[in-house]
Design a protein around this motif. Sequence first.
Motif, mmCIF file in Angstrom:
data_model
loop_
_atom_site.group_PDB
_atom_site.id
_atom_site.type_symbol
_atom_site.label_atom_id
_atom_site.label_comp_id
_atom_site.label_asym_id
_atom_site.label_seq_id
_atom_site.Cartn_x
_atom_site.Cartn_y
_atom_site.Cartn_z
ATOM 1 N N SER A 23 0.841 -1.193 0.000
ATOM 2 C CA SER A 23 0.000 0.000 0.000
ATOM 3 C C SER A 23 0.878 1.246 0.000
ATOM 4 O O SER A 23 2.044 1.208 0.374
ATOM 5 C CB SER A 23 -0.913 0.014 1.228
ATOM 6 N N SER A 103 -16.910 4.363 0.400
ATOM 7 C CA SER A 103 -16.309 5.054 1.539
ATOM 8 C C SER A 103 -16.459 4.282 2.845
ATOM 9 O O SER A 103 -15.674 4.484 3.775
ATOM 10 C CB SER A 103 -16.936 6.448 1.702
ATOM 11 N N ARG A 107 -11.310 -1.057 4.213
ATOM 12 C CA ARG A 107 -10.239 -1.242 3.240
ATOM 13 C C ARG A 107 -9.496 -2.566 3.449
ATOM 14 O O ARG A 107 -8.938 -3.141 2.511
ATOM 15 C CB ARG A 107 -9.260 -0.066 3.359
ATOM 16 N N LYS A 491 -9.956 4.370 -1.308
ATOM 17 C CA LYS A 491 -8.513 4.609 -1.271
ATOM 18 C C LYS A 491 -7.779 3.843 -2.361
ATOM 19 O O LYS A 491 -6.704 4.254 -2.802
ATOM 20 C CB LYS A 491 -7.946 4.231 0.102
ATOM 21 N N GLU A 494 -7.840 6.076 -5.690
ATOM 22 C CA GLU A 494 -7.176 7.384 -5.750
ATOM 23 C C GLU A 494 -5.810 7.267 -6.424
ATOM 24 O O GLU A 494 -4.941 6.519 -5.978
ATOM 25 C CB GLU A 494 -7.035 7.965 -4.346
#
Length: 506
Positions: A23, A103, A107, A491, A494
């Motif tokens: 990540s 959202s 994650r 995430k 993005e």
Amino acid sequence: MKLKNIKYSLLACGALFTVLSCSEDFLTVEPKGTELEANYYKNETQAYAGLVAVYDILGKQSKGFENMICMLNAGSDDFYAGGGGATDGAGIHGFSDYSITQSTIPRSFWDDFYRGIFRANVLLQKLPAVPMDEAKKARFTSETKALRAYYYFELIRTFRNVPLILEPIPTADIFKVVQATPEVIYAQIEKDLKESLSGLPIIITNKTDEAGRLSQGAAKALLGKVYLYQGKNALAAAEFFDVNGTPGGTSMYGYKLVDNFADLWKISNKFNSEAIIEISHTDKSNADWDFWGGGKDEGNSVCIMIGPRGYNRLVNSTAPDYVAGWSFNTVTQRLYDVLKGDPRFDATILDMKALKAAKQADWAPNYEDTGYFLKKFMPLKSDISTGGGSADLNYKQDVYAIRLADTYLMEAEALGATGIRAQALLDAVRARVGLGSVPVSMDAIMLERRKELAGEGHRWFDLVRTGRAAAALAFKGFIPGKNEIWPIPIKELENTEIVQNPNYNN
């Protein structure tokens, strides 16, 4: 040293793979006091540490608040999210009532499995150069490929549209990764599993040192399941035939239904004859709140999450002395009604309303409370850890990712829910709990799966893959054409080439 215990002491290995996580947060980390990847894998001990780190991601099924079992139960028609309120876990509540968004999806359900894949890719790249016994090296390679297949299978059946990454990615290329088609992902899963078979032992005979490691039977069971999810029923049935053997007997891989259904949930009954892929937990990892769910904790979090809040055994009561839990995964009236009168009811559901009416115990009803709770993972006070860390986070009950009753019913389904063998497989599951034969059919198999596997995280997948989700989950707000898969966490979108799943862009 046992596979199920070695990971608790390999702190350098854990630090290594934290640095290697793919990540964005880790791209600029400068590791200190750890073995750098470039200097690692110099011997068999280091290779084994790397293998244990790949295995560790299996714990996602039941470790941490964001575990697969509680999440998947919440999305089914058998359970609500429950817990302390509507805001007690936005992800689990959003999935339970189908308001989940890019959202609110946690994650970690994406990241953790890709972390396992990344670890597997690094190990597969390094293993050829490690000076060690070739037979052991072949086994390590096979285990790593099977685990990579397992993690991709979890990703594709939750998110469907995911990237295929088969080797470590240079930092400059991380944000250029694109998604592969489901067909390509499934082909790789099949390839990894088929290639793993030759290097895996037929049976794990050394339960002292190797309990929890994958065998040929485990890989074939997973391969059969992968085929079934694609509608490749003949191929699935062939794999399950080998795994299952004669219904009710002992298969060539040593699998046999345990005699007493309730014994499956005895904490001491680890790695029994019915376990095909079992995920190990311990009360010795000193799990505490500052790292709970971060990978270093090894307790079973489902245990504390599903118990009734404020459980209190009354004076002179003969009720079990359960630990007060957090009341997640409260049982719906629908599941209660399905299981009432079934021999598996008492091992599956705790009826708090009945205990209170009998003046045996009381509890503090909370959000989405029905008075019914999932009993399979519910700990007694005698199960509380006396070691370090928080007692709530250190329960040692194992969980089954795949067990034999599951593969019996999957083979019966793969056989078209018809014929002598399909009937025998269904009958064997029912006979174990003292039930007579019913005519085999798809409806009968799905009903048996619902009763037999209740609360183990299978029901939502069963509804989706058989096209039954829209009808069964309408009362929860399920939207056909959307909610069969999860939204990709925002995430992950993005500054990347990843594209959101349909109907989740707002």
